[in-house]
Design a protein around this motif. Structure first.
Motif, mmCIF file in Angstrom:
data_model
loop_
_atom_site.group_PDB
_atom_site.id
_atom_site.type_symbol
_atom_site.label_atom_id
_atom_site.label_comp_id
_atom_site.label_asym_id
_atom_site.label_seq_id
_atom_site.Cartn_x
_atom_site.Cartn_y
_atom_site.Cartn_z
ATOM 1 N N ASP A 41 0.857 -1.112 0.008
ATOM 2 C CA ASP A 41 -0.008 0.130 0.127
ATOM 3 C C ASP A 41 0.808 1.273 0.032
ATOM 4 O O ASP A 41 0.526 2.291 -0.790
ATOM 5 N N ILE A 42 1.816 1.180 0.734
ATOM 6 C CA ILE A 42 2.834 2.392 0.726
ATOM 7 C C ILE A 42 3.422 2.699 -0.560
ATOM 8 O O ILE A 42 3.618 3.575 -0.985
ATOM 9 N N VAL A 43 4.041 1.450 -1.200
ATOM 10 C CA VAL A 43 4.348 1.527 -2.369
ATOM 11 C C VAL A 43 3.550 2.242 -3.483
ATOM 12 O O VAL A 43 4.052 2.954 -4.281
ATOM 13 N N VAL A 44 2.210 1.655 -3.524
ATOM 14 C CA VAL A 44 1.208 2.244 -4.479
ATOM 15 C C VAL A 44 1.189 3.517 -3.990
ATOM 16 O O VAL A 44 0.964 4.584 -5.107
ATOM 17 N N VAL A 45 0.913 4.204 -3.025
ATOM 18 C CA VAL A 45 0.767 5.638 -2.705
ATOM 19 C C VAL A 45 2.120 6.511 -3.038
ATOM 20 O O VAL A 45 2.010 7.458 -3.740
ATOM 21 N N CYS A 46 3.199 5.882 -2.783
ATOM 22 C CA CYS A 46 4.345 6.547 -3.151
ATOM 23 C C CYS A 46 4.526 6.578 -4.318
ATOM 24 O O CYS A 46 4.762 7.866 -5.215
ATOM 25 N N LEU A 85 4.450 6.156 -16.481
ATOM 26 C CA LEU A 85 4.830 4.875 -16.119
ATOM 27 C C LEU A 85 4.512 4.711 -14.556
ATOM 28 O O LEU A 85 4.251 3.698 -14.044
ATOM 29 N N MET A 86 4.903 5.828 -13.783
ATOM 30 C CA MET A 86 4.350 5.664 -12.237
ATOM 31 C C MET A 86 3.246 5.324 -12.068
ATOM 32 O O MET A 86 2.715 4.502 -11.109
ATOM 33 N N MET A 87 2.371 6.175 -12.687
ATOM 34 C CA MET A 87 0.877 5.974 -12.511
ATOM 35 C C MET A 87 0.473 4.522 -12.702
ATOM 36 O O MET A 87 -0.314 3.748 -11.811
ATOM 37 N N TRP A 88 0.837 4.060 -13.699
ATOM 38 C CA TRP A 88 0.511 2.832 -14.457
ATOM 39 C C TRP A 88 0.976 1.649 -13.468
ATOM 40 O O TRP A 88 0.640 0.653 -13.308
ATOM 41 N N SER A 89 2.361 1.993 -13.226
ATOM 42 C CA SER A 89 2.980 1.013 -12.073
ATOM 43 C C SER A 89 2.115 0.836 -10.823
ATOM 44 O O SER A 89 2.197 -0.131 -10.079
ATOM 45 N N ALA A 90 1.780 1.890 -10.273
ATOM 46 C CA ALA A 90 0.877 1.894 -9.116
ATOM 47 C C ALA A 90 -0.304 1.121 -9.164
ATOM 48 O O ALA A 90 -0.756 0.184 -8.552
ATOM 49 N N VAL A 91 -0.848 1.304 -10.218
ATOM 50 C CA VAL A 91 -2.094 0.290 -10.641
ATOM 51 C C VAL A 91 -1.912 -1.035 -10.491
ATOM 52 O O VAL A 91 -2.312 -1.891 -10.277
ATOM 53 N N ILE A 92 -0.795 -1.220 -11.357
ATOM 54 C CA ILE A 92 -0.230 -2.781 -11.279
ATOM 55 C C ILE A 92 -0.123 -3.566 -10.062
ATOM 56 O O ILE A 92 -0.362 -4.559 -9.754
ATOM 57 N N VAL A 93 0.796 -2.707 -9.353
ATOM 58 C CA VAL A 93 1.122 -2.761 -8.071
ATOM 59 C C VAL A 93 0.059 -3.261 -7.211
ATOM 60 O O VAL A 93 -0.083 -4.229 -6.393
ATOM 61 N N ALA A 94 -1.230 -2.316 -7.323
ATOM 62 C CA ALA A 94 -2.308 -2.577 -6.429
ATOM 63 C C ALA A 94 -3.040 -3.652 -6.995
ATOM 64 O O ALA A 94 -3.686 -4.115 -5.910
ATOM 65 N N ILE A 95 -3.052 -4.169 -7.990
ATOM 66 C CA ILE A 95 -3.891 -5.188 -8.612
ATOM 67 C C ILE A 95 -3.259 -6.659 -8.488
ATOM 68 O O ILE A 95 -3.982 -7.397 -8.286
ATOM 69 N N VAL A 96 -1.968 -6.584 -8.544
ATOM 70 C CA VAL A 96 -1.189 -7.887 -8.371
ATOM 71 C C VAL A 96 -1.154 -8.215 -6.953
ATOM 72 O O VAL A 96 -0.877 -7.461 -6.155
#
Length: 98
Positions: A41-46, A85-96
């Motif tokens: 969660d912290i990774v996603v928010v960051c 890229l950071m936004m889409w990475s956050a979405v991927i981290v949140a989904i996986v």
């Protein structure tokens, strides 16, 4: 100073749109949930906040005046790509599931 045309308007509107999508993602994802946060969660928010920073920098870079009147489209495009890229990475981290 010239009126903004082409890439300037496109980058500004795309950056604002991605920022709005990031805010919608944060609201849908559940940043307001009362459960304790995990490391993911912290990774996603960051990642999202860094994406906001890069997208805001895109507008600042593309609209700031230069001494010789030239536009700084290249750096603004790179800032936009980094934010995207950071936004889409956050979405991927949140989904996986971790």
């Amino acid at each position: 100073m010239r009126a903004p045309t082409g890439s300037v308007v496109g980058l500004c509107s795309a950056s604002a749109t991605m920022s709005a999508m990031g805010m919608a993602f944060l609201g849908y994802w559940g940043v307001h949930e009362p459960v304790p946060w995990r490391a993911g969660d912290i990774v996603v928010v960051c990642l999202v906040f860094l994406g906001f920073l890069a997208l805001g920098a895109t507008i600042l870079i593309i609209t700031s005046p230069t001494a010789d009147g030239s536009e700084r489209i290249g750096p603004a495009r790179r800032a936009f790509a980094a934010g995207l890229l950071m936004m889409w990475s956050a979405v991927i981290v949140a989904i996986v599931p971790w």
